[in-house]
Design an enzyme around this catalytic site. Sequence first.
Site, PDB file in Angstrom:
ATOM      1  N   HIS A 228      -1.737   3.472  -5.002  1.00  0.00           N
ATOM      2  CA  HIS A 228      -1.307   4.925  -4.979  1.00  0.00           C
ATOM      3  C   HIS A 228       0.487   5.182  -4.356  1.00  0.00           C
ATOM      4  O   HIS A 228       0.402   4.760  -3.984  1.00  0.00           O
ATOM      5  CB  HIS A 228      -1.948   5.735  -4.190  1.00  0.00           C
ATOM      6  CG  HIS A 228      -2.213   5.813  -2.561  1.00  0.00           C
ATOM      7  ND1 HIS A 228      -1.653   5.814  -1.849  1.00  0.00           N
ATOM      8  CD2 HIS A 228      -3.564   4.658  -2.244  1.00  0.00           C
ATOM      9  CE1 HIS A 228      -2.184   5.192  -0.607  1.00  0.00           C
ATOM     10  NE2 HIS A 228      -3.435   4.861  -0.687  1.00  0.00           N
TER      11      HIS A 228
ATOM     12  N   TYR B 177     -10.231  -9.543   7.613  1.00  0.00           N
ATOM     13  CA  TYR B 177      -8.555  -8.048   7.967  1.00  0.00           C
ATOM     14  C   TYR B 177      -8.624  -8.049   9.557  1.00  0.00           C
ATOM     15  O   TYR B 177      -9.144  -7.953   9.928  1.00  0.00           O
ATOM     16  CB  TYR B 177      -9.993  -6.822   7.315  1.00  0.00           C
ATOM     17  CG  TYR B 177      -8.399  -5.431   7.049  1.00  0.00           C
ATOM     18  CD1 TYR B 177      -6.865  -6.377   6.540  1.00  0.00           C
ATOM     19  CD2 TYR B 177      -8.735  -4.766   8.302  1.00  0.00           C
ATOM     20  CE1 TYR B 177      -6.300  -5.308   6.493  1.00  0.00           C
ATOM     21  CE2 TYR B 177      -7.792  -4.247   8.475  1.00  0.00           C
ATOM     22  CZ  TYR B 177      -6.569  -4.481   7.266  1.00  0.00           C
ATOM     23  OH  TYR B 177      -5.166  -3.237   7.579  1.00  0.00           O
TER      24      TYR B 177
ATOM     25  N   THR C  56      -6.980   4.399  -1.134  1.00  0.00           N
ATOM     26  CA  THR C  56      -6.929   2.925  -0.874  1.00  0.00           C
ATOM     27  C   THR C  56      -7.860   1.769  -1.570  1.00  0.00           C
ATOM     28  O   THR C  56      -7.965   0.689  -2.624  1.00  0.00           O
ATOM     29  CB  THR C  56      -6.882   3.054   0.263  1.00  0.00           C
ATOM     30  OG1 THR C  56      -5.415   3.008   0.880  1.00  0.00           O
ATOM     31  CG2 THR C  56      -6.229   0.928   0.767  1.00  0.00           C
TER      32      THR C  56
ATOM     33  N   ASN D  13     -13.300   5.641   0.678  1.00  0.00           N
ATOM     34  CA  ASN D  13     -12.932   5.108   1.780  1.00  0.00           C
ATOM     35  C   ASN D  13     -14.286   5.508   2.599  1.00  0.00           C
ATOM     36  O   ASN D  13     -14.464   4.471   4.214  1.00  0.00           O
ATOM     37  CB  ASN D  13     -11.488   5.219   2.520  1.00  0.00           C
ATOM     38  CG  ASN D  13     -10.303   4.481   1.941  1.00  0.00           C
ATOM     39  OD1 ASN D  13     -10.758   4.210   0.772  1.00  0.00           O
ATOM     40  ND2 ASN D  13      -8.966   4.782   1.994  1.00  0.00           N
TER      41      ASN D  13
ATOM     42  N   HIS E 145       1.765   8.611   5.532  1.00  0.00           N
ATOM     43  CA  HIS E 145       1.406   9.644   6.098  1.00  0.00           C
ATOM     44  C   HIS E 145       2.497   9.928   7.201  1.00  0.00           C
ATOM     45  O   HIS E 145       2.297  11.179   7.845  1.00  0.00           O
ATOM     46  CB  HIS E 145       0.607   8.606   6.668  1.00  0.00           C
ATOM     47  CG  HIS E 145      -1.114   8.342   5.374  1.00  0.00           C
ATOM     48  ND1 HIS E 145      -1.532   9.339   5.093  1.00  0.00           N
ATOM     49  CD2 HIS E 145      -1.692   7.138   5.234  1.00  0.00           C
ATOM     50  CE1 HIS E 145      -2.328   8.507   4.264  1.00  0.00           C
ATOM     51  NE2 HIS E 145      -2.762   7.675   4.484  1.00  0.00           N
TER      52      HIS E 145
ATOM     53  N   ASP F  34       2.436   2.933   2.926  1.00  0.00           N
ATOM     54  CA  ASP F  34       1.410   3.674   3.144  1.00  0.00           C
ATOM     55  C   ASP F  34       1.275   4.646   4.521  1.00  0.00           C
ATOM     56  O   ASP F  34       1.252   6.006   4.772  1.00  0.00           O
ATOM     57  CB  ASP F  34       0.357   2.997   2.890  1.00  0.00           C
ATOM     58  CG  ASP F  34      -1.453   4.437   2.985  1.00  0.00           C
ATOM     59  OD1 ASP F  34      -0.972   5.180   2.131  1.00  0.00           O
ATOM     60  OD2 ASP F  34      -1.827   3.166   3.939  1.00  0.00           O
TER      61      ASP F  34
ATOM     62  N   ASP G 260       1.150  -1.117  -0.285  1.00  0.00           N
ATOM     63  CA  ASP G 260      -0.322   0.433  -0.196  1.00  0.00           C
ATOM     64  C   ASP G 260       0.706   1.092   0.361  1.00  0.00           C
ATOM     65  O   ASP G 260       1.891   1.128   0.618  1.00  0.00           O
ATOM     66  CB  ASP G 260      -0.961  -0.006   1.555  1.00  0.00           C
ATOM     67  CG  ASP G 260      -2.264   1.001   0.922  1.00  0.00           C
ATOM     68  OD1 ASP G 260      -1.559   1.977   1.011  1.00  0.00           O
ATOM     69  OD2 ASP G 260      -3.515   0.734   1.505  1.00  0.00           O
TER      70      ASP G 260
HETATM   71 ZN   LIG Z   1      -3.422   2.939   0.627  1.00  0.00          ZN
END
Ligand SMILES: [Zn+2]
Length: 453
Positions: free
Chosen positions: A238, A154, A70, A91, A193, A189, A34
């Site tokens: 992304h 998940y 995402t 999202n 961030h 990811d 990610d």
């Molecule tokens: Zn993502």
Amino acid sequence: MKVLVMLLLSAVAPGCRANFSYSQPPKLLLVSFDGFRADYLQDYEFPHLQSFIKDGVLVEHVKNVFITKTFPNHYSIVTGLYEESHGIVANSMYDRVTKKHFSDADDKDPFWWNEAVPIWVTNELQENRSSAAAMWPGTDILIHNTTPSYFMNYNPSVSFEERLNNITTWLSYSNPPVTFATLYWEEPDASGHKYGPEDRDNMRRVLNEIDGLIGSLVQKLKLVGLWENINVIITSDHGMSQCSEKRLINLDHCLDPSSYSLIDLSPVAAILPKINKTEVYDRLKNCSPHMNVYLKEDIPNRFYYQHNDRIQPIIVVADEGWRIVLNKSSSKLGDHGYDNSLPSMHPFLAAHGPAFHRGYKHGTIDMVDIYPMMCHILGLPPRPHNGTFGRTKCLLADQWCINLPEAIGIVVGALLVLTTLTCLIVVMQNRLSAPHSFSRLQLQEDDDDPLIG
Ligand SMILES: [Zn+2]
Ligand SMILES: *[C@@H]1O[C@H](CO)[C@@H](O)[C@H](O)[C@H]1NC(C)=O
Ligand SMILES: *[C@@H]1O[C@H](CO)[C@@H](O)[C@H](O)[C@H]1NC(C)=O
Ligand SMILES: *[C@@H]1O[C@H](CO)[C@@H](O)[C@H](O)[C@H]1NC(C)=O
Ligand SMILES: *[C@@H]1O[C@H](CO)[C@@H](O)[C@H](O)[C@H]1NC(C)=O
Ligand SMILES: *[C@@H]1O[C@H](CO)[C@@H](O)[C@H](O)[C@H]1NC(C)=O
Ligand SMILES: *[C@@H]1O[C@H](CO)[C@@H](O)[C@H](O)[C@H]1NC(C)=O
């Protein structure tokens, strides 16, 4: 001579036949790290990934879909559809008809996913084939009443090693065989961030760990004897853009909170006005020079982000590196979701295996082109999609493809040959212009014999 050819044929033919009938159906493992921005590959060192690429293919930029978030992008990879057509448009979503809410923490209702059919469902429904998944968004949900035969609910605290071990076990020992598998990992990811992509020291450490995971993936596939026969795609959803405490747009400075419902916030705010849409729009229009405000009907065509009820009446798109916040500061130093024409939003794609060329580099494809390529590799009939198979032909070992420089070379070469021939013929004709009598060539009797006696 004839005898020799016959001998060769009889030696080769049964071997071919044997291997066609006993060959296994092709296997494909689709991996996503990610938030793996395309140019991390140029800016940091990836010894394991680079050696994967050296024997495989690399697409330097994958133009992903708007909004560059995402869930929407992971669903585009496995459906080949733009967001407006697969229905996972953010999202965080709200459906006005059913009054349902969707978020990354509350994604279990099949309602949101059923507007499309992901490739693992199509694969699962084929005779003698099954699918397996390790955490890819949507794989733990009954989409069109089907999950992969093997999947994990998940849970971000499950280690990469456990995901990898279980997915390779499923790929190795299942009956009917697992032919399509996905593997998802939350980094880089999360760190992108937190630190921002320009924090070189922290990102170097994180990306070095990712390269280690890629090394262990290849090692594991070799260990269980899958490496030579499996096709592996490593890609992402992304990229990541650098943000700052100094680049915040405070929505509370633009709008009275009672005049609208906020469905999604940053960097693409989804606004549902309560009473007067025009008034909300006008206020947003005059709020900040660092964002674009669109009425749903005016969203640019190039986003393919309009024709779905889940897209709200007004969307606000922040400029690269700007974040939309409510009346409180925000600590994120990196973000994504921006305009999908920005290179910082693009991921890359690397692939290795019998379906792919070795040592081939390609400039760019669209994210929606990955789906028809995967269907081709697996021999699955693709569902209607927005991709173009032709754009991935140069990556595939069984396809004939020429790129532009080669095409120009071939055309110029052919013209040169034709010109030379024409000149020769003209010269010959001039030389032979005097009348001559030719004797007819006699064919040798032997040449008329049938090949197989
Ligand atoms: Zn993502
Ligand atoms: C078929 O291919 C396998 C490898 O995929 C090889 O080991 C085997 O010898 C081949 N069989 C024949 C008859 O050529
Ligand atoms: C599926 O497997 C069964 C049993 O191995 C076999 O008889 C059948 O032909 C297979 N079907 C296809 C479509 O490969
Ligand atoms: C992975 O496989 C092991 C052994 O079968 C099992 O105990 C574990 O629950 C699996 N992990 C996940 C996340 O499904
Ligand atoms: C909505 O607001 C605009 C501008 O403030 C105003 O001109 C218009 O009359 C309002 N419409 C309604 C239905 O209240
Ligand atoms: C925004 O926050 C400031 C102080 O942090 C406060 O004074 C102000 O009233 C807040 N505005 C709104 C609309 O909540
Ligand atoms: C994308 O594909 C879907 C399914 O075929 C189709 O309905 C939609 O119109 C396509 N979108 C575009 C922009 O072509």
